[in-house]
Design a protein around this motif. Sequence first.
Motif, PDB file in Angstrom:
ATOM      1  N   ALA A 221       0.816  -1.219   0.000  1.00 15.11           N
ATOM      2  CA  ALA A 221       0.000   0.000   0.000  1.00 15.11           C
ATOM      3  C   ALA A 221       0.849   1.268   0.000  1.00 15.11           C
TER       4      ALA A 221
ATOM      5  N   TYR B 274      -7.937   9.356   2.088  1.00 12.05           N
ATOM      6  CA  TYR B 274      -7.730   8.316   1.089  1.00 12.05           C
ATOM      7  C   TYR B 274      -6.588   8.750   0.194  1.00 12.05           C
TER       8      TYR B 274
ATOM      9  N   LEU C  46      -4.778   1.646  -6.517  1.00 16.45           N
ATOM     10  CA  LEU C  46      -4.939   1.212  -5.136  1.00 16.45           C
ATOM     11  C   LEU C  46      -5.519   2.344  -4.295  1.00 16.45           C
ATOM     12  N   THR C  47      -6.493   2.016  -3.480  1.00 15.36           N
ATOM     13  CA  THR C  47      -7.059   2.959  -2.518  1.00 15.36           C
ATOM     14  C   THR C  47      -6.483   2.629  -1.150  1.00 15.36           C
ATOM     15  N   VAL C  48      -5.893   3.629  -0.485  1.00 12.80           N
ATOM     16  CA  VAL C  48      -5.302   3.443   0.841  1.00 12.80           C
ATOM     17  C   VAL C  48      -5.995   4.397   1.806  1.00 12.80           C
TER      18      VAL C  48
ATOM     19  N   ILE D 249      -1.436   3.717   8.147  1.00 14.83           N
ATOM     20  CA  ILE D 249      -2.329   3.058   7.207  1.00 14.83           C
ATOM     21  C   ILE D 249      -3.349   2.213   7.971  1.00 14.83           C
TER      22      ILE D 249
ATOM     23  N   ALA E  80      -6.441  -0.974   2.765  1.00 12.62           N
ATOM     24  CA  ALA E  80      -6.076  -0.771   1.361  1.00 12.62           C
ATOM     25  C   ALA E  80      -6.722  -1.851   0.508  1.00 12.62           C
TER      26      ALA E  80
END
Length: 95
Positions: free
Chosen positions: A27, A52, A62-64, A75, A78
């Motif tokens: 991520a 985000y 990728l969405t984190v 974090i 993800a």
Amino acid sequence: MSKESFEWDFEKDLINLAKHGVSFIEAQYAFLDSNRVIAEDLSHSHREKRYYCFGKVGDGILTVRFTYRRGSIRIFGAGYWRRGKRIYERENQIH
């Protein structure tokens, strides 16, 4: 990686990997995308601001989910989610 420091809960990392197929180590790479999009997570910013990061990692977007704590990016989750991909493409004018 970069000069940013990252942290996370290791148990949550294992859960995320099992559920979404993405480790928090992976991520981190979303933040390296020069076209990444950072957006505030208004639904979960009650006690602290949450965000985000939508960034390209490999062949996907990728969405984190993360926050800033004590100078680090923490974090929370993800995954390769369609909504994050749509936001990334809209913000970067990708059709």
